[in-house]
Scaffold this motif. Structure first.
Motif, PDB file in Angstrom:
ATOM      1  N   THR A 160      10.440 -10.335   5.499  1.00 53.95           N
ATOM      2  CA  THR A 160       9.253 -10.916   6.118  1.00 53.95           C
ATOM      3  C   THR A 160       8.999 -10.177   7.419  1.00 53.95           C
ATOM      4  O   THR A 160       9.874 -10.090   8.280  1.00 53.95           O
ATOM      5  CB  THR A 160       9.444 -12.411   6.405  1.00 53.95           C
TER       6      THR A 160
ATOM      7  N   SER B 171       5.002 -10.515   3.761  1.00 52.93           N
ATOM      8  CA  SER B 171       6.301 -10.451   3.076  1.00 52.93           C
ATOM      9  C   SER B 171       6.172  -9.588   1.828  1.00 52.93           C
ATOM     10  O   SER B 171       5.741 -10.068   0.781  1.00 52.93           O
ATOM     11  CB  SER B 171       6.779 -11.857   2.711  1.00 52.93           C
TER      12      SER B 171
ATOM     13  N   ASN C 164       6.158 -15.251   1.842  1.00 61.96           N
ATOM     14  CA  ASN C 164       5.495 -16.103   2.829  1.00 61.96           C
ATOM     15  C   ASN C 164       4.085 -16.451   2.352  1.00 61.96           C
ATOM     16  O   ASN C 164       3.094 -16.178   3.026  1.00 61.96           O
ATOM     17  CB  ASN C 164       5.444 -15.380   4.185  1.00 61.96           C
TER      18      ASN C 164
END
Length: 470
Positions: free
Chosen positions: A42, A50, A200
């Motif tokens: 990330t 990410s 993410n």
């Protein structure tokens, strides 16, 4: 930067699988596409971007090819023999320049939809540079470099068996993940694949629609799983039709079942679109009086399914009511839902941005649409759209008349990869938010272009390329 331990663990497993089949680069890249919600790291400096695990394998492939002993000679062969590669390079250059220049040049002149860095979701805002300009351009360029690297590998050695195994493994893994996800939800265990969802993103993995669990597999949401299912179905179906492979046929049936249970409007509408060429092919065979065994089997199965459905409907009139309500909410009245209206508004504003930038585009990653062609027009503009159209024509044309110069197995693999890429384009045209067609599309471009050159070499022996692996 935060490294994902689960992501690294999945990468290690895929590498070991690729080593077992003696093709870690190609198998690793294609199999990793199954994990649409598993990130390697990330990147907080890029708004929490990410990168998915396929970026690791794509970078590994490009790096390995770049360090080959005769790389410059091989690149010379690629650029000398494969003309569409020049369009690809021009498109990558235009995308990079546009992603930096256009959001600054047209800043505030138009309204776009971007991913909010403060909260999850898409927000309406004046055009300005965003982190997506870097991350999405990086994905796009990596896809283009992967296509060039694959051309180098495929042009100088027959690796069709590796491509075939990689796609069949990917389809099998996709089915396995879908079954695990569905069984876990039906058993009351919830999202059992949650540990591998390290990206993410907004994960919509535990959602019900009309009383049905939405299947997400290893993806982030049902629509992404549905799009992947369409691509897998297209590959397995075409390969089964051309080779009569029982493995491909079984996978096609399994994918079709999962697709029907996915509750994804992308899957349902995409399946209807993909059924058109199948129906035309069967009708053409019927009119010519030359039915293939597989076509007879398809018609038999469809007829039995219709008869069974009619019998069930006569026995219990309310049996299909939940399914009819599901189709009504997910397909027929999807456009009237708040989600459908919101996505239609995204597309309308994206087309406004295209005209307000005089057809130049707002830059890759600057906006969000809900259809891949509209995203291409709004982000890459007219120039980028024309170069993308060149690559799309390459994939749509496939081998063409050159298929007579390659063996049936190679033709089956290339045709299946082509069908897979076109199915992904259909899925993206229904709900794609970015102008990036996906790395699967770039893989298809490389496979088709390299095979066409090898076929030309077979048809004219004096111009045949060397086939040694160096």
């Amino acid at each position: 930067m935060q490294v994902s331990f689960i992501g690294l663990l999945v990468c290690t497993g895929i590498l070991l699988l690729g080593c077992y089949f003696r093709a870690p680069l190609i198998i690793g890249l294609i199999v990793s596409l199954t994990f649409g919600a598993t990130a390697v790291v990330t990147l907080s400096s890029l708004g929490g971007s990410s990168p998915l695990i396929f970026t690791f394998f794509a970078a590994l492939l490009v790096t390995a090819v770049a360090f080959r002993r005769r790389i410059w000679r091989h690149l010379g062969d690629v650029f000398g023999e494969i003309r569409p590669i020049w369009a690809l390079c021009g498109l990558m250059l235009y995308a990079m320049v546009g992603a930096w220049l256009f959001p600054r040049f047209f800043a505030g002149d138009t309204i776009v939809f971007v991913q909010s860095t403060m909260r999850r979701g898409v927000v309406e805002a004046p055009l300005a540079p965003v982190s997506g300009n870097i991350s999405q351009t990086g994905y796009f360029v990596l896809g283009g470099l992967t296509a060039i690297a694959l051309c180098v590998l495929l042009l100088h050695k027959d690796r069709m068996d590796q491509i075939r195994r990689a796609f069949l493994l990917s389809c099998g893994l996709h089915c396995g993940m879908g079954l695990i996800d569905l069984i876990g939800k039906l058993a009351g265990a919830g999202d059992v694949l949650r540990p591998i969802r390290t990206a993410n993103y907004a994960m919509l993995s535990e959602v019900k629609t009309g009383g049905f669990w939405r299947i997400t597999g290893a993806a982030s949401e049902a629509s992404a799983f549905g799009g992947g299912s369409l691509a897998c179905l297209a590959f397995c179906y075409v390969y089964w039709r051309k080779t009569k492979s029982r493995l491909a046929g079984g996978l096609a049936v399994l994918v079709l079942v999962l697709l029907a249970l996915s509750t994804s409007s992308v899957a349902y509408v995409g399946l209807a679109i993909l059924s058109i060429p199948v129906a035309i092919s069967i009708l053409r065979s019927f009119l010519s009086g030359r039915f293939d065994k597989t076509e007879i089997l398809i018609l038999t199965v469809v007829s039995l399914g219709v008869c069974m459905a009619l019998a069930i409907g006569l026995y219990d009139e309310g049996f299909f009511t939940p399914y009819v309500q599901l189709l009504d909410s997910m397909v027929i009245n999807k456009g009237n839902s708040s989600s459908g209206q919101e996505r239609a508004y995204w597309n309308a504003k994206s087309m406004e941005a295209f005209f307000e930038t005089s057809g130049l585009g707002v830059g890759l990653g600057s906006s969000r649409a809900s259809s891949w062609p509209i995203a291409v027009a709004s982000q890459l503009g007219l120039v980028g759209g024309l170069m993308m159209a060149v690559l799309l024509v390459v994939v749509f044309r496939g081998m063409g008349s050159l298929k007579q110069y390659i063996d049936p197995e190679t033709n089956a693999v290339v045709s299946s990869v082509r069908a897979c890429a076109l199915a992904s384009i259909v899925a993206g045209s229904l709900a794609g938010g970015s102008a990036d067609p996906g790395i699967g599309f770039f893989i298809a471009v490389a496979v088709i272009c390299a095979t066409r050159v090898r076929a030309l070499g077979a048809s004219t022996p004096d111009t045949r390329l060397p086939t040694q692996d160096s």
